[in-house]
Design an enzyme around this catalytic site. Structure first.
Site, short mmCIF file in Angstrom:
data_model
loop_
_atom_site.label_atom_id
_atom_site.label_comp_id
_atom_site.label_asym_id
_atom_site.label_seq_id
_atom_site.Cartn_x
_atom_site.Cartn_y
_atom_site.Cartn_z
N SER A 160 -39.11 23.56 -31.87
CA SER A 160 -39.55 23.17 -30.54
C SER A 160 -39.24 21.69 -30.33
O SER A 160 -39.68 20.85 -31.12
CB SER A 160 -41.06 23.42 -30.44
N LYS A 204 -35.99 25.60 -28.73
CA LYS A 204 -36.83 25.66 -27.52
C LYS A 204 -37.01 24.25 -27.04
O LYS A 204 -37.26 23.35 -27.84
CB LYS A 204 -38.15 26.33 -27.88
N LYS A 222 -39.09 21.68 -24.35
CA LYS A 222 -40.22 21.52 -23.44
C LYS A 222 -39.69 21.10 -22.09
O LYS A 222 -38.79 20.23 -22.02
CB LYS A 222 -41.16 20.45 -23.99
N ASP A 224 -40.17 25.88 -22.53
CA ASP A 224 -41.63 26.01 -22.50
C ASP A 224 -42.20 24.98 -21.53
O ASP A 224 -42.05 23.77 -21.74
CB ASP A 224 -42.19 25.77 -23.91
N ASN A 274 -45.53 24.79 -20.61
CA ASN A 274 -46.95 24.48 -20.81
C ASN A 274 -47.69 24.38 -19.48
O ASN A 274 -48.41 23.40 -19.21
CB ASN A 274 -47.14 23.21 -21.65
N GLU A 290 -41.37 30.10 -21.22
CA GLU A 290 -42.73 30.20 -21.75
C GLU A 290 -43.73 29.52 -20.80
O GLU A 290 -43.51 28.39 -20.38
CB GLU A 290 -42.73 29.52 -23.13
N ASP A 318 -48.02 32.19 -23.24
CA ASP A 318 -48.59 31.54 -24.42
C ASP A 318 -50.07 31.30 -24.10
O ASP A 318 -50.94 32.14 -24.41
CB ASP A 318 -47.82 30.23 -24.70
N LYS A 357 -50.21 33.20 -31.15
CA LYS A 357 -50.76 32.09 -31.93
C LYS A 357 -52.16 32.51 -32.36
O LYS A 357 -53.03 32.76 -31.50
CB LYS A 357 -50.89 30.83 -31.08
N GLY A 394 -46.39 27.96 -32.64
CA GLY A 394 -46.83 26.94 -33.59
C GLY A 394 -47.73 25.92 -32.92
O GLY A 394 -47.66 25.73 -31.70
O1 SMG Z 1 -45.66 23.87 -34.34
O2 SMG Z 1 -43.54 23.84 -33.94
C1 SMG Z 1 -44.71 23.69 -33.59
C2 SMG Z 1 -44.97 23.29 -32.16
C3 SMG Z 1 -44.51 24.31 -31.22
O3 SMG Z 1 -44.14 23.66 -28.98
C4 SMG Z 1 -44.94 24.04 -29.80
N1 SMG Z 1 -46.22 24.26 -29.50
O4 SMG Z 1 -47.04 25.32 -26.22
O5 SMG Z 1 -45.98 26.31 -27.75
C5 SMG Z 1 -46.58 25.32 -27.35
C6 SMG Z 1 -46.78 24.08 -28.19
C7 SMG Z 1 -48.23 23.74 -28.31
C8 SMG Z 1 -48.50 22.47 -28.99
S1 SMG Z 1 -47.98 21.14 -28.04
C9 SMG Z 1 -48.75 19.74 -28.56
MG MG Z 2 -46.08 27.14 -25.57
#
Ligand code: SMG
Ligand code: MG
Length: 382
Positions: free
Chosen positions: A138, A164, A166, A192, A194, A217, A242, A266, A294
């Site tokens: 990510s 991936k 953001k 992603d 969020n 995502e 997610d 998750k 993750g």
């Molecule tokens: O653990 O590789 C990892 C992080 C993966 O992007 C990741 N996680 O929304 O999926 C998600 C984010 C949540 C944590 S962002 C601080």
């Molecule tokens: Mg996510």
């Protein structure tokens, strides 16, 4: 599953520096603050990771709240009540509303202890059918497109199986298109958000449809199930929820509504690894692919995630990168990339050892909560 009798729980807040800042649509992190729970039982000990963040930005939970809920509600419900089957932990704390990440940590610690007592690996217990899982990475929001290209190139050189990135308004179509153009059609690529968009951004998000993404995502807010279903009718890119998927029940609802075509699983977000397996089962029964998300886990949570991701319905690469993606030094031996894959631990329980010295070095707060009658056993095993 073997029942265990907890003699107490050790709780530690850790702060571990990140190798580079990690920026998402909701904020930027330079270190990982995380809670580890150690369950000491009559015959073993086990570890669990609470994946809350210091601030409630990804979800409503956060470190201080988790600390409070652990000490005032969860430990009292589980200590001094005799043997507990880890499968019954969720039921014992069901009256506490929410706080799923916090519950997940305690359940995992007891599962790990119970599996040590019966000498079985977590992967075998969950029903894993693979020895290795493909590793995705990510990539946070970058200061520039050049920085993004260099970072992605470096991850591809390391062998990561999927990228991936953001996204957020202002950093979405352009960086994604650039990656597709630069690295070609074979790159497994997803984005992603969020929860950074609303349904009125559908026209903008449709521009991603030409880019051959595996999925987008969580484009909309956590409670926007109906809007995600409406958005899905306007996009070709599959939607993967997610934040919205907080239980197997919500997963079933989201699938039925057409709000999600893929699910990011998750364990923390859904209250534990056992609920995560139920989501896997529901999704698989509907032909919906899942992958393991993750939360910048230490080796404890990463080990558990690798085991979960080895279940047969996890058909897409997860956010289970090598430990050095985030940490120069972890509290366990690092997970390393092996031809774009991570090896699933095979030892009893989670199959990882927590390094006491390293743990001590990154601990900023700790407590020991004994069961009645076990007050003397304050520092067993450490
Ligand atoms: O653990 O590789 C990892 C992080 C993966 O992007 C990741 N996680 O929304 O999926 C998600 C984010 C949540 C944590 S962002 C601080
Ligand atoms: Mg996510």
């Amino acid at each position: 599953m073997t029942s265990v009798t907890p003699h107490g729980f050790e709780t530690r807040v850790l702060r571990i520096p990140l190798v580079a800042p990690f920026e998402t649509s909701f904020g930027r992190q330079d270190e990982r603050e995380v809670i580890l729970v150690r369950a000491v039982t009559a015959g073993a000990e086990g570890w669990g990771e609470c994946v809350t963040m210091p601030m409630p930005l990804y979800s409503s939970e956060h470190t201080e709240g988790a600390w409070d809920v652990l000490h005032r509600f969860l430990y009292p419900a589980l200590l001094g009540v005799g043997p507990i089957n880890p499968r019954h932990v969720a039921g014992r704390v069901e009256h506490i509303v929410g706080h799923r990440m916090t519950k997940a940590a305690v359940e995992l610690a007891l599962l790990d202890a119970a599996l040590h007592e019966r000498d079985e690996s977590f992967a075998s217990y969950l029903g894993a059918d693979r020895t290795h899982v493909p590793s995705g990475v990510s990539v946070g929001i970058m200061p520039s497109l050049d920085a993004l290209l260099a970072t992605v190139q470096d991850y591809l050189d390391q062998g990561y199986a999927r990228i991936k990135i953001k996204i957020r308004p202002g950093w979405d179509v352009e960086p994604t298109r650039l990656l597709r153009r630069t690295f070609g059609d074979d790159l497994l690529l997803q984005v992603d958000a969020n929860a950074a968009y609303t349904l009125s951004d559908a026209r903008l998000l449709r521009q991603l449809d030409d880019l051959g993404l595996l999925l987008i995502e969580q484009p909309l807010a956590e409670d926007d199930l109906v809007q995600h279903a409406a958005l899905a009718t306007q996009l070709q890119t599959p939607i993967c929820l997610d934040e919205s998927i907080v239980s197997a029940k919500v997963a079933a609802d989201a699938i039925t509504l057409g709000a999600t075509q893929v699910i990011n699983v998750k364990a923390g977000r859904v209250g534990g690894y056992l609920e995560a397996v139920r989501i896997h089962d529901v999704a698989r029964a509907h032909g919906v692919p899942v992958w393991c998300g993750g939360m910048l886990e230490t080796g404890v949570g990463r080990a558990a995630n690798a085991a979960l991701a080895a279940l047969p319905g996890f058909t897409l690469p997860g956010d289970i990168s090598a430990s050095d993606r985030f940490y120069a030094q972890d509290v366990t031996d690092p997970f390393v990339l092996d031809e774009g894959r991570i090896a699933v631990p095979t030892g009893p329980g989670l199959g990882v050892e927590v390094d006491a010295e390293r743990l001590e070095a990154v601990t900023v707060r700790q407590s020991w909560t004994p069961a009645p009658g076990h007050e003397a056993a304050a520092v067993v095993g450490l």
